[in-house]
Motif scaffolding. Structure first.
Motif, PDB file in Angstrom:
ATOM      1  N   VAL A  93      62.406  19.535  13.004  1.00 28.31           N
ATOM      2  CA  VAL A  93      62.173  18.096  12.881  1.00 28.31           C
ATOM      3  C   VAL A  93      61.361  17.742  11.641  1.00 28.31           C
ATOM      4  O   VAL A  93      60.993  16.595  11.458  1.00 28.31           O
ATOM      5  CB  VAL A  93      61.470  17.528  14.147  1.00 28.31           C
ATOM      6  CG1 VAL A  93      62.381  17.613  15.340  1.00 28.31           C
ATOM      7  CG2 VAL A  93      60.167  18.244  14.406  1.00 28.31           C
ATOM      8  N   GLY A  94      61.107  18.730  10.822  1.00 24.07           N
ATOM      9  CA  GLY A  94      60.351  18.504   9.602  1.00 24.07           C
ATOM     10  C   GLY A  94      60.358  19.772   8.775  1.00 24.07           C
ATOM     11  O   GLY A  94      61.042  20.745   9.102  1.00 24.07           O
ATOM     12  N   GLY A  95      59.567  19.753   7.725  1.00 23.08           N
ATOM     13  CA  GLY A  95      59.514  20.916   6.859  1.00 23.08           C
ATOM     14  C   GLY A  95      59.045  22.164   7.568  1.00 23.08           C
ATOM     15  O   GLY A  95      59.612  23.237   7.405  1.00 23.08           O
ATOM     16  N   ARG A  96      58.016  22.027   8.381  1.00 24.60           N
ATOM     17  CA  ARG A  96      57.463  23.179   9.081  1.00 24.60           C
ATOM     18  C   ARG A  96      57.272  22.906  10.565  1.00 24.60           C
ATOM     19  O   ARG A  96      56.565  23.641  11.243  1.00 24.60           O
ATOM     20  CB  ARG A  96      56.134  23.552   8.431  1.00 24.60           C
ATOM     21  CG  ARG A  96      56.336  24.016   6.993  1.00 24.60           C
ATOM     22  CD  ARG A  96      55.065  24.153   6.213  1.00 24.60           C
ATOM     23  NE  ARG A  96      54.070  24.967   6.865  1.00 24.60           N
ATOM     24  CZ  ARG A  96      52.875  25.230   6.372  1.00 24.60           C
ATOM     25  NH1 ARG A  96      52.549  24.729   5.205  1.00 24.60           N
ATOM     26  NH2 ARG A  96      52.023  25.953   7.029  1.00 24.60           N
ATOM     27  N   GLU A  97      57.892  21.879  11.081  1.00 19.17           N
ATOM     28  CA  GLU A  97      57.750  21.518  12.488  1.00 19.17           C
ATOM     29  C   GLU A  97      59.064  21.750  13.216  1.00 19.17           C
ATOM     30  O   GLU A  97      60.125  21.504  12.671  1.00 19.17           O
ATOM     31  CB  GLU A  97      57.341  20.048  12.660  1.00 19.17           C
ATOM     32  CG  GLU A  97      55.975  19.718  12.108  1.00 19.17           C
ATOM     33  CD  GLU A  97      55.982  19.435  10.622  1.00 19.17           C
ATOM     34  OE1 GLU A  97      57.063  19.175  10.062  1.00 19.17           O
ATOM     35  OE2 GLU A  97      54.900  19.496  10.008  1.00 19.17           O
ATOM     36  N   ARG A  98      58.963  22.216  14.461  1.00 19.98           N
ATOM     37  CA  ARG A  98      60.147  22.470  15.282  1.00 19.98           C
ATOM     38  C   ARG A  98      59.874  22.014  16.704  1.00 19.98           C
ATOM     39  O   ARG A  98      58.737  21.978  17.151  1.00 19.98           O
ATOM     40  CB  ARG A  98      60.490  23.958  15.319  1.00 19.98           C
ATOM     41  CG  ARG A  98      60.918  24.512  13.989  1.00 19.98           C
ATOM     42  CD  ARG A  98      61.321  25.963  14.067  1.00 19.98           C
ATOM     43  NE  ARG A  98      62.348  26.257  15.047  1.00 19.98           N
ATOM     44  CZ  ARG A  98      63.659  26.180  14.839  1.00 19.98           C
ATOM     45  NH1 ARG A  98      64.092  25.787  13.664  1.00 19.98           N
ATOM     46  NH2 ARG A  98      64.524  26.478  15.779  1.00 19.98           N
ATOM     47  N   VAL A  99      60.938  21.681  17.413  1.00 20.40           N
ATOM     48  CA  VAL A  99      60.875  21.424  18.846  1.00 20.40           C
ATOM     49  C   VAL A  99      61.733  22.497  19.504  1.00 20.40           C
ATOM     50  O   VAL A  99      62.909  22.669  19.154  1.00 20.40           O
ATOM     51  CB  VAL A  99      61.406  20.016  19.208  1.00 20.40           C
ATOM     52  CG1 VAL A  99      61.430  19.828  20.710  1.00 20.40           C
ATOM     53  CG2 VAL A  99      60.534  18.952  18.554  1.00 20.40           C
ATOM     54  N   LEU A 100      61.146  23.240  20.426  1.00 21.48           N
ATOM     55  CA  LEU A 100      61.825  24.343  21.091  1.00 21.48           C
ATOM     56  C   LEU A 100      61.890  24.107  22.583  1.00 21.48           C
ATOM     57  O   LEU A 100      61.003  23.469  23.159  1.00 21.48           O
ATOM     58  CB  LEU A 100      61.081  25.660  20.845  1.00 21.48           C
ATOM     59  CG  LEU A 100      60.911  26.109  19.407  1.00 21.48           C
ATOM     60  CD1 LEU A 100      60.026  27.349  19.352  1.00 21.48           C
ATOM     61  CD2 LEU A 100      62.245  26.407  18.784  1.00 21.48           C
ATOM     62  N   ILE A 101      62.913  24.662  23.213  1.00 20.39           N
ATOM     63  CA  ILE A 101      62.985  24.698  24.674  1.00 20.39           C
ATOM     64  C   ILE A 101      62.792  26.147  25.070  1.00 20.39           C
ATOM     65  O   ILE A 101      63.560  27.024  24.667  1.00 20.39           O
ATOM     66  CB  ILE A 101      64.328  24.168  25.196  1.00 20.39           C
ATOM     67  CG1 ILE A 101      64.518  22.713  24.787  1.00 20.39           C
ATOM     68  CG2 ILE A 101      64.404  24.326  26.708  1.00 20.39           C
ATOM     69  CD1 ILE A 101      65.860  22.142  25.179  1.00 20.39           C
ATOM     70  N   VAL A 102      61.745  26.395  25.856  1.00 20.68           N
ATOM     71  CA  VAL A 102      61.380  27.739  26.275  1.00 20.68           C
ATOM     72  C   VAL A 102      61.614  27.851  27.770  1.00 20.68           C
ATOM     73  O   VAL A 102      61.221  26.969  28.536  1.00 20.68           O
ATOM     74  CB  VAL A 102      59.895  28.022  25.937  1.00 20.68           C
ATOM     75  CG1 VAL A 102      59.491  29.403  26.386  1.00 20.68           C
ATOM     76  CG2 VAL A 102      59.654  27.848  24.449  1.00 20.68           C
TER      77      VAL A 102
END
Length: 137
Positions: free
Chosen positions: A75-84
């Motif tokens: 969602v950005g340069g160094r940002e992520r959204v994960l499903i764990v």
């Protein structure tokens, strides 16, 4: 023994060994070949062991993981959204440099089938097509 007396003695010892090594040139070439053959054997065994661990060991370890990543999106340069997935829960997690935040939790669901996107060609097909375009000009 004085230090000044030790240095000339070491020089004599080194020069005697160097002349002995020159006289036995054939023996040292054989020893060098033997060392190189042993090195090649050890490196070959290490490569075979790494291949075997990758081939047989990693698949069992990944299947028995308690927590696994189901999916994610940047969602950005160094940002992520994960499903764990942990036990019977899916946890939506926001990951940024130095931070991990739980955003939401939900009961475990069936993983959605992957959405068909544009057909991805392998590199060799792309390169062949590009070269054909360049040669046709």
């Amino acid at each position: 023994m004085k230090r000044s007396a030790f240095i000339p003695a070491a020089g004599l010892w080194l020069s005697a060994n160097a002349s002995a090594a020159v006289e036995t040139g054939a023996a040292s070439a054989g020893s060098l070949f033997q060392v190189l053959l042993g090195l090649a054997l050890v490196l070959g065994l290490m490569a075979a062991l790494a291949w075997a661990l990758k081939r047989f060991g990693a698949t069992r370890a990944a299947g028995s993981a308690v927590i696994k990543v189901v999916g994610g999106v940047s969602v950005g340069g160094r940002e992520r959204v994960l499903i764990v997935e942990a036990a019977d829960q899916w946890i939506v997690v926001g990951v940024a440099p130095g931070r991990v935040n739980a955003l939401a939790t939900m009961p475990r669901q069936e993983a959605p089938a992957s959405v068909p996107g544009p057909a991805t060609k392998n590199f060799s097909d792309w390169l062949k097509q590009t070269m054909e375009k360049r040669n046709s000009r």
